[in-house]
Design an enzyme around this catalytic site. Structure first.
Site, PDB file in Angstrom:
ATOM      1  CE  LYS A   8      -3.175  -0.382   3.252  1.00 37.78           C
ATOM      2  NZ  LYS A   8      -3.782  -0.797   4.546  1.00 37.78           N
ATOM      3  CB  VAL A   9       2.191   3.686  -1.976  1.00 33.57           C
ATOM      4  CG1 VAL A   9       3.376   2.763  -1.796  1.00 33.57           C
ATOM      5  CG2 VAL A   9       1.525   3.441  -3.325  1.00 33.57           C
TER       6      VAL A   9
END
Length: 203
Positions: free
Chosen positions: A71-72
């Site tokens: 996740k970013v």
């Protein structure tokens, strides 16, 4: 369609609340444990710029890039890191999504997931429900493969309402999962069935 419960997700905030360290080595340990029960583990990369987010994402996902999703945040630096991670064979979820327009970014990049924060959008004066529905309409309209992973869901009714609008991917707490089975009329009917069965066994 929504087929089953699967997957585990975390981020630095959730790790802090759980008194877990936000380190690559600890995420490897947590991923290994989670993947004995399920087939997907999501965890968030971090860094002051795209290069650091990329480097951490590569390290975190190294044990199993088929099952570990990185996740970013949907920021300029985050999306640069996500693009590079994708090129390196890493599965991506763009996270901390607070507006339907960000679904255009996710669809354009072709990332696997984007995670809008339903409850937090509403807390901040937006109509979180409408934003999530619009995101689904955007990816459907663009015929993108990106899945809207609705997050920050605080009750089972919101989950049902989103599903009725075509969303099929969610992340929610065990408390919300338990609410799916909490229907007083069903519990009452089940109790009556048991009483009838007991009476019937005595004849």
């Amino acid at each position: 369609m929504l087929k089953k419960f699967h997957g585990v997700t975390c981020n630095p905030t959730l790790l802090e609340r759980a008194n877990e360290t936000c380190t690559v080595s600890n995420l490897h340990k947590l991923a290994a444990e989670a993947l004995t029960y399920t087939n997907e583990f999501m965890c968030q990369s971090w860094g002051s710029d795209s290069q650091e987010m990329y480097d951490n994402g590569m390290k975190i996902s190294e044990p199993d890039r088929d099952k570990i999703v990185i996740k970013v945040p949907v920021t300029k630096e985050g999306t640069v890191a996500a693009t590079q991670l994708q090129k390196s064979g890493v599965r991506i979820c763009l996270t901390a999504c607070y507006g339907s327009k960000q679904a255009l970014v996710a669809a354009g990049m072709g990332v696997e997931y984007i995670a809008p924060y339903l409850g937090r959008m509403t807390d901040n004066g937006k109509n979180g429900f409408d934003e999530c529905v619009k995101m689904q309409q955007i990816v459907d309209g663009l015929q993108a493969d990106t899945r809207i992973l609705a997050a920050s869901i605080r009750d089972a009714e919101s989950l049902a309402d989103l599903a009725a609008e075509g969303l099929d991917t969610f992340t929610f707490s065990p408390d919300v999962a338990r609410q799916l089975f909490d229907e007083p009329l069903t519990l009452s009917a089940a109790e009556e069935f048991e009483k009838a069965a007991a009476r019937g066994s005595q004849t």
